[in-house]
Design a protein around this motif. Structure first.
Motif, PDB file in Angstrom:
ATOM      1  N   VAL A 152       0.845  -1.195   0.000  1.00 12.29           N
ATOM      2  CA  VAL A 152       0.000   0.000   0.000  1.00 12.29           C
ATOM      3  C   VAL A 152       0.884   1.249   0.000  1.00 12.29           C
ATOM      4  CG1 VAL A 152      -1.922  -1.140   1.182  1.00 12.29           C
ATOM      5  CG2 VAL A 152      -0.183   0.045   2.530  1.00 12.29           C
ATOM      6  N   ASP A 153       0.367   2.307  -0.590  1.00 10.30           N
ATOM      7  CA  ASP A 153       1.058   3.592  -0.566  1.00 10.30           C
ATOM      8  C   ASP A 153       0.757   4.289   0.753  1.00 10.30           C
ATOM      9  OD1 ASP A 153       2.065   3.229  -3.150  1.00 10.30           O
ATOM     10  OD2 ASP A 153       0.285   4.127  -4.060  1.00 10.30           O
ATOM     11  N   VAL A 154       1.783   4.883   1.343  1.00 10.30           N
ATOM     12  CA  VAL A 154       1.649   5.642   2.581  1.00 10.30           C
ATOM     13  C   VAL A 154       2.386   6.953   2.397  1.00 10.30           C
ATOM     14  CG1 VAL A 154       2.158   5.702   5.059  1.00 10.30           C
ATOM     15  CG2 VAL A 154       1.569   3.533   3.972  1.00 10.30           C
ATOM     16  N   SER A 155       1.780   8.040   2.865  1.00  6.15           N
ATOM     17  CA  SER A 155       2.447   9.343   2.794  1.00  6.15           C
ATOM     18  C   SER A 155       2.181  10.122   4.070  1.00  6.15           C
ATOM     19  CB  SER A 155       1.963  10.138   1.579  1.00  6.15           C
ATOM     20  OG  SER A 155       0.653  10.624   1.802  1.00  6.15           O
ATOM     21  N   ASP A 156       2.814  11.269   4.176  1.00 12.66           N
ATOM     22  CA  ASP A 156       2.619  12.124   5.338  1.00 12.66           C
ATOM     23  C   ASP A 156       1.148  12.520   5.502  1.00 12.66           C
ATOM     24  OD1 ASP A 156       3.531  13.652   2.886  1.00 12.66           O
ATOM     25  OD2 ASP A 156       2.712  15.295   4.087  1.00 12.66           O
ATOM     26  N   THR A 157       0.413  12.589   4.414  1.00 11.80           N
ATOM     27  CA  THR A 157      -1.004  12.966   4.516  1.00 11.80           C
ATOM     28  C   THR A 157      -1.814  11.894   5.236  1.00 11.80           C
ATOM     29  OG1 THR A 157      -1.503  12.108   2.312  1.00 11.80           O
ATOM     30  CG2 THR A 157      -0.938  14.439   2.466  1.00 11.80           C
ATOM     31  N   ASP A 158      -1.356  10.646   5.219  1.00 10.44           N
ATOM     32  CA  ASP A 158      -2.049   9.575   5.943  1.00 10.44           C
ATOM     33  C   ASP A 158      -1.947   9.758   7.457  1.00 10.44           C
ATOM     34  OD1 ASP A 158      -2.972   7.901   3.739  1.00 10.44           O
ATOM     35  OD2 ASP A 158      -0.846   7.512   3.385  1.00 10.44           O
ATOM     36  N   LEU A 159      -0.961  10.510   7.906  1.00 12.61           N
ATOM     37  CA  LEU A 159      -0.770  10.734   9.331  1.00 12.61           C
ATOM     38  C   LEU A 159      -1.599  11.910   9.847  1.00 12.61           C
ATOM     39  CD1 LEU A 159       1.712   8.987   8.461  1.00 12.61           C
ATOM     40  CD2 LEU A 159       2.961  10.135  10.257  1.00 12.61           C
ATOM     41  N   ARG A 160      -2.157  12.692   8.943  1.00 10.99           N
ATOM     42  CA  ARG A 160      -2.920  13.885   9.343  1.00 10.99           C
ATOM     43  C   ARG A 160      -4.310  13.486   9.823  1.00 10.99           C
ATOM     44  NH1 ARG A 160       0.396  18.544   8.780  1.00 10.99           N
ATOM     45  NH2 ARG A 160       2.090  17.848   7.440  1.00 10.99           N
ATOM     46  N   GLY A 161      -4.797  14.217  10.802  1.00 10.31           N
ATOM     47  CA  GLY A 161      -6.157  13.999  11.283  1.00 10.31           C
ATOM     48  C   GLY A 161      -6.287  12.920  12.339  1.00 10.31           C
ATOM     49  N   LYS A 162      -5.174  12.313  12.727  1.00  9.51           N
ATOM     50  CA  LYS A 162      -5.202  11.294  13.783  1.00  9.51           C
ATOM     51  C   LYS A 162      -3.849  11.274  14.468  1.00  9.51           C
ATOM     52  CE  LYS A 162      -3.786   7.634  10.667  1.00  9.51           C
ATOM     53  NZ  LYS A 162      -4.304   7.359   9.364  1.00  9.51           N
TER      54      LYS A 162
END
Length: 187
Positions: free
Chosen positions: A22-32
């Motif tokens: 799966v693709d993971v980026s810094d945006t996945d860490l936002r909001g949690k």
């Protein structure tokens, strides 16, 4: 290393997660809330004990809204192979990010110079993408997931109660402190 209270830098990578890449980026860490957990290498000695310890408490972290991301400079292919061959790593349900270029490891300033390996480092990141906690230990000293869970709860409490702080050994439900001039010299 002045990373506390700084925003994480952009990154994009591939992780092995739940049997898929799966693709993971810094945006996945936002909001949690997120824990980004760096370790030197797959197929080593202390590292699997730490990943297994986090795996054992993963649902406890998720119950308080914290996602775990492990990162090493191995590839996502290596993470898959390790997951399929280790009785400890097979328990891991959180994303295992591959960072073969070292971009993420360098962003968090935990690359060992000249080695291409990450230090044993842990970062707690708030929903705004700001680093609230970091810890780096030497090669032979493993981390404790229960203590990290305690610190995540304390950081969340302080964020929700900005006029209070959590003293040493604070556990959820314990008394906190309200910093004031009247408290100076009385603790």
């Amino acid at each position: 290393m002045a990373l506390i209270n700084t925003e994480i830098k952009p990154f994009a990578a591939t992780a092995f997660h739940n049997g898929a890449f799966v693709d993971v980026s810094d945006t996945d860490l936002r909001g949690k809330w997120s824990v980004v957990f760096f370790y030197p290498a797959d197929f080593t000695f202390v590292c699997p004990t730490e990943l297994g310890d986090l795996a054992d408490l993963y649902e406890d972290f998720r119950a308080i809204g914290v996602e775990i991301y492990s990162v090493s400079t191995d590839t996502h292919f290596t993470h898959k192979a390790w997951h399929e061959t280790s009785d400890t790593i097979v328990k891991v349900q959180y994303p295992m990010i591959g960072d073969p270029t070292g971009a993420i490891t360098n962003n968090f300033e935990v690359m060992r110079p000249g080695q291409g390996l990450a230090d044993r480092a842990t970062f707690l990141i708030d929903p705004d993408g700001v680093i609230q906690f970091m810890e780096i230990s030497s090669e032979g000293v493993g981390r404790n997931a229960a203590e990290l869970l305690r610190k995540a709860k304390a950081a969340q409490y302080v964020r929700e109660h900005p006029n209070e702080v959590c003293p040493a050994k604070w556990e959820e439900g314990d008394s906190t402190l309200a910093p004031s001039l009247d408290l100076v010299g009385k603790i």
